[in-house]
Enzyme design. Structure first.
Site, PDB file in Angstrom:
ATOM      1  N   LYS A  52       0.847  -1.374   0.050  1.00 49.12           N
ATOM      2  CA  LYS A  52       0.234   0.057  -0.034  1.00 49.12           C
ATOM      3  C   LYS A  52       0.968   1.197  -0.086  1.00 49.12           C
ATOM      4  O   LYS A  52       1.680   1.301   0.588  1.00 49.12           O
ATOM      5  CB  LYS A  52      -0.859  -0.015   1.234  1.00 49.12           C
ATOM      6  N   LYS A  75       4.622   2.643   8.540  1.00 52.68           N
ATOM      7  CA  LYS A  75       3.260   3.386   9.137  1.00 52.68           C
ATOM      8  C   LYS A  75       2.038   2.563   8.982  1.00 52.68           C
ATOM      9  O   LYS A  75       1.423   2.459   9.809  1.00 52.68           O
ATOM     10  CB  LYS A  75       3.146   4.493   7.900  1.00 52.68           C
ATOM     11  N   LYS A 100       5.636   2.358  -2.697  1.00 54.47           N
ATOM     12  CA  LYS A 100       5.486   3.737  -3.264  1.00 54.47           C
ATOM     13  C   LYS A 100       5.806   3.750  -4.787  1.00 54.47           C
ATOM     14  O   LYS A 100       6.365   2.796  -5.123  1.00 54.47           O
ATOM     15  CB  LYS A 100       6.439   4.806  -2.296  1.00 54.47           C
ATOM     16  N   THR A 152      -5.730  13.016   5.651  1.00 53.47           N
ATOM     17  CA  THR A 152      -4.334  12.963   6.069  1.00 53.47           C
ATOM     18  C   THR A 152      -4.212  14.275   7.096  1.00 53.47           C
ATOM     19  O   THR A 152      -3.768  14.091   8.208  1.00 53.47           O
ATOM     20  CB  THR A 152      -3.391  13.151   5.054  1.00 53.47           C
ATOM     21  N   ASN A 184      -3.584  19.489   0.228  1.00 50.03           N
ATOM     22  CA  ASN A 184      -4.460  18.697   1.054  1.00 50.03           C
ATOM     23  C   ASN A 184      -4.066  18.544   2.601  1.00 50.03           C
ATOM     24  O   ASN A 184      -4.926  18.965   3.264  1.00 50.03           O
ATOM     25  CB  ASN A 184      -4.871  17.293   0.339  1.00 50.03           C
ATOM     26  N   SER A 234      -7.659   5.255   3.478  1.00 50.75           N
ATOM     27  CA  SER A 234      -7.423   4.421   2.279  1.00 50.75           C
ATOM     28  C   SER A 234      -7.996   3.060   2.676  1.00 50.75           C
ATOM     29  O   SER A 234      -8.732   2.306   1.882  1.00 50.75           O
ATOM     30  CB  SER A 234      -6.172   4.358   1.769  1.00 50.75           C
TER      31      SER A 234
END
Length: 431
Positions: free
Chosen positions: A80, A104, A116, A204, A235, A364
């Site tokens: 992820k 994380k 990523k 976030t 954001n 998510s």
């Protein structure tokens, strides 16, 4: 003379994000007395993909782009992590970001690993139609390296809900008609009309706010009247500032890619956001603000500093200037290891990135579940779920920090790495 200067520069390269994350990992591995064999596994990535792909531009010419997807570890579940479009992306920075995602998701207790990716480009130089073709071609090139139960991308720097919609549509179009609806959760962060989660855009930033709120509560500090500065007004920065303003905190400075502005009396978060919409995304020139030199940003007078832009922004060179008593890492890896030592010596608390900005991946996860289970949740319900999860993780980190007499980053790494180690010990290593 010129040659000598160039040689000197090469001998003293700036520390990259990969070096930073490896130093953090080595320190954490020693602290938890990580099994040496598991340390070997976690010190490297599982897969690294570099893709060169052609795209036809609006003028008919073909341009070649370089894309990346790095899958660090999937011991706890599917990979992820976000996709970013930025000219500074390279394989080392993506490897670092993928590793941070592993920590994380583990810390948050999610059934995910870490990955990523992105494209090495400046998206401001391309039209919307070109960005769509670039995104779709990249998705097609990734092929089965992503998938709803294998590797689930999400938005990151310079990507958004529209980017995710293009990826989802392209990926689903490669499947048989009867299978397409089962692959909607190949990405998260989609528009709500395309299976996205209500409130995913603010998840976030909301998480950044919540970690600040819970830290303040644990120290019996009232956020009303506290002054904060934000680096990055996308954001993450915008929503963190928005929620802080609702509890009476005052935004006194902002920095983005275009410049730095300040006002000791406060800057309206909502008004600045509206201004950026009409000013090509830039904060520069906002009414009532004063322009500040870029290098002076972190030294501005404030109580809370929120780096919410790119990595390695707080360094040994500027850490000594920081006046804030709290740094909330909205970005991934904004503080170098050397800078952190300076900040800790000054008595400044850091809420580490893998805790502070985890609201996005938690959101998510809820979107992924929503698509997977065919459910639909209301905004209030979603924010409550994120709040509950952040509160739970924050308490674990705080408790570990107090019990072991270590800082919050060390405590967060302690929890995250031990969870992965436990999975390996229980399952064993094939063959």
């Amino acid at each position: 003379m010129t040659l000598t200067k160039e040689v000197k520069k090469k001998k003293q390269p700036k520390q990259g994000m990969l070096e930073n994350v490896m130093k953090q990992f080595d320190a954490a591995a020693e602290m938890v007395q990580l099994n040496p064999n598991i340390k070997k596994i976690l010190a490297v990535t599982n897969n690294e993909l570099i893709i060169h792909f052609p795209v036809r531009m609006d003028n008919g010419e073909v341009e070649i782009f370089k894309g990346y997807r790095v899958q660090h570890n999937n011991a706890l579940g599917p990979y992820k992590g976000g996709l970013r479009y930025h000219p500074t992306i390279d394989i080392d920075s993506v490897k670092a970001l993928a590793m941070w995602m592993t920590w994380k998701t583990s810390l948050a207790g999610l059934p995910y690993g870490g990955a990523k990716g992105g494209i090495q480009m400046d998206p401001t130089k391309y039209s919307i139609t070109e960005l769509e073709r670039i995104t779709r071609r990249f998705t097609y090139a990734l092929g089965e390296n992503i998938g709803p139960e294998h590797d689930i991308p999400a938005p990151d720097v310079n990507t958004n809900a529209q980017t995710m919609a293009w990826i989802a549509d392209t990926y689903m179009s490669t499947k048989a008609p009867s299978e397409r609806s089962k692959n909607q959760h190949v990405v998260t962060g989609k528009p709500t009309g395309s299976g996205g989660l209500e409130g995913r855009d603010r998840a976030t930033g909301f998480g950044v706010f919540l970690t600040i709120k819970y830290w303040a509560e644990s120290k019996d500090i009232d956020l009303n009247g506290k002054r904060f500065i934000v680096q990055g007004f996308g954001n993450v920065g915008y929503w963190a500032a928005h929620f802080l303003e609702t509890v009476g905190a005052k935004m006194v400075a902002v920095q983005d890619a275009f410049g730095t502005i300040s006002n000791s009396e406060g800057l309206s978060v909502a008004d600045l956001f509206e201004y950026t919409k009409d000013n090509k995304g830039s904060i520069v020139g906002f009414a009532g603000s004063t322009e500040v030199a870029k290098e002076d940003f972190f030294g501005l007078d404030c109580d809370i500093c929120i780096p919410a832009a790119l990595g390695n922004q707080i360094t040994a060179e500027n850490a000594t200037q920081i006046k804030a008593f709290l740094i909330a890492e909205g970005a991934n890896g904004p503080t170098t290891v050397e800078a952190e030592k300076i900040l800790m010596d000054k008595g400044i608390t850091i809420i580490p990135d893998i805790l502070c900005n985890s609201g996005g991946v938690i959101g998510s996860y809820f979107e992924w579940l929503q698509n997977r289970n065919g459910e639909l949740w209301e905004l209030d319900e979603i924010l409550a779920k994120i709040d509950k999860k952040i509160k739970e993780v924050f308490r674990k980190v705080s408790q570990t920090s107090e019990e072991k007499g270590i800082d919050m980053r060390s405590a967060a790494y302690f929890i995250a790495i031990q969870r992965i180690e436990k999975a390996y010990i229980q399952r064993g290593i094939f063959p």
